[in-house]
Design a protein around this motif. Sequence first.
Motif, mmCIF file in Angstrom:
data_model
loop_
_atom_site.group_PDB
_atom_site.id
_atom_site.type_symbol
_atom_site.label_atom_id
_atom_site.label_comp_id
_atom_site.label_asym_id
_atom_site.label_seq_id
_atom_site.Cartn_x
_atom_site.Cartn_y
_atom_site.Cartn_z
ATOM 1 N N ARG A 180 -6.332 -50.312 -50.577
ATOM 2 C CA ARG A 180 -6.425 -49.713 -51.898
ATOM 3 C C ARG A 180 -7.423 -50.507 -52.727
ATOM 4 O O ARG A 180 -7.454 -51.735 -52.675
ATOM 5 C CB ARG A 180 -5.054 -49.706 -52.571
ATOM 6 N N MET A 181 -8.206 -49.779 -53.511
ATOM 7 C CA MET A 181 -9.224 -50.417 -54.346
ATOM 8 C C MET A 181 -8.620 -50.844 -55.680
ATOM 9 O O MET A 181 -7.734 -50.189 -56.227
ATOM 10 C CB MET A 181 -10.388 -49.468 -54.591
ATOM 11 N N LEU A 182 -9.124 -51.962 -56.172
ATOM 12 C CA LEU A 182 -8.723 -52.502 -57.466
ATOM 13 C C LEU A 182 -9.935 -52.557 -58.378
ATOM 14 O O LEU A 182 -11.083 -52.594 -57.908
ATOM 15 C CB LEU A 182 -8.148 -53.907 -57.303
ATOM 16 N N PRO A 183 -9.744 -52.581 -59.691
ATOM 17 C CA PRO A 183 -10.873 -52.673 -60.619
ATOM 18 C C PRO A 183 -11.649 -53.983 -60.428
ATOM 19 O O PRO A 183 -11.159 -54.928 -59.809
ATOM 20 C CB PRO A 183 -10.207 -52.625 -61.998
ATOM 21 N N PRO A 184 -12.852 -54.062 -60.988
ATOM 22 C CA PRO A 184 -13.579 -55.341 -60.971
ATOM 23 C C PRO A 184 -12.747 -56.438 -61.632
ATOM 24 O O PRO A 184 -12.028 -56.186 -62.605
ATOM 25 C CB PRO A 184 -14.843 -55.045 -61.784
ATOM 26 N N GLY A 185 -12.859 -57.637 -61.087
ATOM 27 C CA GLY A 185 -12.078 -58.732 -61.645
ATOM 28 C C GLY A 185 -12.690 -60.085 -61.379
ATOM 29 O O GLY A 185 -13.618 -60.221 -60.558
ATOM 30 N N VAL A 186 -12.180 -61.082 -62.069
ATOM 31 C CA VAL A 186 -12.548 -62.484 -61.854
ATOM 32 C C VAL A 186 -11.294 -63.327 -61.980
ATOM 33 O O VAL A 186 -10.329 -62.941 -62.647
ATOM 34 C CB VAL A 186 -13.602 -63.002 -62.861
ATOM 35 N N MET A 187 -11.299 -64.474 -61.334
ATOM 36 C CA MET A 187 -10.245 -65.465 -61.501
ATOM 37 C C MET A 187 -10.819 -66.675 -62.225
ATOM 38 O O MET A 187 -11.885 -67.177 -61.855
ATOM 39 C CB MET A 187 -9.681 -65.901 -60.150
ATOM 40 N N ARG A 221 -22.664 -61.972 -68.450
ATOM 41 C CA ARG A 221 -22.843 -62.477 -67.094
ATOM 42 C C ARG A 221 -21.513 -62.435 -66.322
ATOM 43 O O ARG A 221 -21.493 -62.127 -65.128
ATOM 44 C CB ARG A 221 -23.379 -63.906 -67.147
ATOM 45 N N ILE A 222 -20.422 -62.748 -67.005
ATOM 46 C CA ILE A 222 -19.113 -62.657 -66.351
ATOM 47 C C ILE A 222 -18.841 -61.225 -65.918
ATOM 48 O O ILE A 222 -18.358 -60.971 -64.806
ATOM 49 C CB ILE A 222 -17.998 -63.170 -67.286
ATOM 50 N N LEU A 223 -19.173 -60.272 -66.769
ATOM 51 C CA LEU A 223 -18.982 -58.856 -66.419
ATOM 52 C C LEU A 223 -19.833 -58.468 -65.210
ATOM 53 O O LEU A 223 -19.411 -57.664 -64.370
ATOM 54 C CB LEU A 223 -19.313 -57.969 -67.615
ATOM 55 N N GLN A 224 -21.017 -59.065 -65.109
ATOM 56 C CA GLN A 224 -21.873 -58.795 -63.956
ATOM 57 C C GLN A 224 -21.315 -59.418 -62.680
ATOM 58 O O GLN A 224 -21.424 -58.850 -61.585
ATOM 59 C CB GLN A 224 -23.289 -59.323 -64.208
ATOM 60 N N LEU A 225 -20.715 -60.602 -62.818
ATOM 61 C CA LEU A 225 -20.184 -61.312 -61.651
ATOM 62 C C LEU A 225 -18.876 -60.722 -61.151
ATOM 63 O O LEU A 225 -18.511 -60.923 -59.987
ATOM 64 C CB LEU A 225 -19.984 -62.787 -61.988
ATOM 65 N N ALA A 226 -18.151 -60.027 -62.026
ATOM 66 C CA ALA A 226 -16.884 -59.417 -61.611
ATOM 67 C C ALA A 226 -17.128 -58.439 -60.476
ATOM 68 O O ALA A 226 -18.108 -57.696 -60.468
ATOM 69 C CB ALA A 226 -16.232 -58.719 -62.797
ATOM 70 N N ARG A 227 -16.239 -58.424 -59.499
ATOM 71 C CA ARG A 227 -16.376 -57.552 -58.330
ATOM 72 C C ARG A 227 -15.098 -56.743 -58.143
ATOM 73 O O ARG A 227 -13.997 -57.247 -58.377
ATOM 74 C CB ARG A 227 -16.627 -58.381 -57.059
ATOM 75 N N PRO A 228 -15.216 -55.487 -57.698
ATOM 76 C CA PRO A 228 -14.012 -54.713 -57.386
ATOM 77 C C PRO A 228 -13.197 -55.414 -56.306
ATOM 78 O O PRO A 228 -13.744 -56.015 -55.380
ATOM 79 C CB PRO A 228 -14.559 -53.377 -56.884
ATOM 80 N N GLY A 229 -11.896 -55.357 -56.446
ATOM 81 C CA GLY A 229 -11.018 -55.936 -55.445
ATOM 82 C C GLY A 229 -10.482 -54.866 -54.516
ATOM 83 O O GLY A 229 -10.643 -53.665 -54.752
#
Length: 443
Positions: free
Chosen positions: A5-12, A228-236
């Motif tokens: 299942r796909m998840l929205p873009p995210g960062v930790m 830049r954080i928004l650009q680095l976020a990736r779908p999970g």
Amino acid sequence: MTEARMLPPGVMIAAPRSGSGKTTMTLGLLRALKRRGLAVQPFKCGPDYIDPAFHAAASGRPSFNVDSWAMRWPVASKLLADASHGSDIVVVESLMGLFDGVSQRGHWGNGASADLAAATGWPVILVLDVSGQSQTAAATARGFQNFQDGVTIAGVILNRVGSQRHVRFASEALEASGLPVIGALPRNAHLELPERHLGLVQAEETSELDDRLNALADFIEANVDIDRILQLARPGSIAGGDRARIRPPGQRIALARDAAFSFVYPHLLEAWRSAGAEIAHFSPLADEGPDPDADVLWLPGGYPELHAGLLANAQRFKSAVREFAQSRPVHGECGGYMTLGTGLVDAEGGRHEMIGLLGLETSFAVRKMNLGYRKAELIESCPLGIPGDVLTGHEFHYASVLTSPDAPLFRLQDSDGRPLAQNGGASRGMVTGSFFHLIDTQG
């Protein structure tokens, strides 16, 4: 587990250790993203009651804990998918250092935040406290790269920088190592949130909380490249599978909820409701009794020691709980457990009479920290299950047990599987309690 299942873009947001600035960064980022009109979903790695309440206040969405040691993967995966549905971006705050966990694996990991990053594919933004160093920060960050398969370090935020020269030295070394620096936070003691013995003062007790969160967001906006954080976020993505459920303790649950009793994990409440249970809140501090139509009473953890005098004088509350316990189950977790006992000694040495349904006497006059994951096998039936059921959770308190004459509720083990003779809780008639905080079942 088969279906993905796909998840929205995210960062930790993670760090090498506690105290590096993760919470400041996370709260400021959550509020800054919310102010941009984004639906931002927070999560917290590991056992923690206090940070998620601040996350919720900053983001406007409930924050949920995810734990790879204590929580079954089907429970965690359902939680991740359901909670992040409809969000534009996910922000996860890690626990302690990124790779810190226990020595033995639990349900699907050892409790380290890196387990969640690897399971979802969300990249990590590393917060580095560079006070007292500059180029050496690059060596620290390099050690995080490729340390665990599936964990990607996408960028670095420098914290507690002293000058632009300091920033330049650290940034040049980091970027030469292939790690972009996307922010540098100067020292600012005015932005620190108040603390007490279990961590931050609770969100609901923090004065001018909204102003504090907006100040944090201003600070992050001014010193971090949020675009830049928004650009680095990736779908999970997460592997699917059967969606395990957590059984509610009753059909209609009378749940204490106020400044003294607030430690209930949101995923448990969601699981209870989704299983068809109703939750009726009441406030012991307001001298309220439980819903008379409830079939079970749950006193959660919190800070009864800070309100012991008020609770001792809450005669309507205490008599209503005693009456409830004559015919229906009553269970207390940690602070709730202490409140079900006969007496609680506060930090100044004053004794306060509690409900008296258990023989437990506790004291904060001599504090002793008890901390760690726990596996609990039930000896007696209670709202948590029947004898033989195995539960997973944790213990975190500073109370000393003066006496506990009742029959034990659990056989307890620590995260290494070693039996724990103490703190196995108590059982007397329809009343049970323990210092154990439930996260999930063994499955």
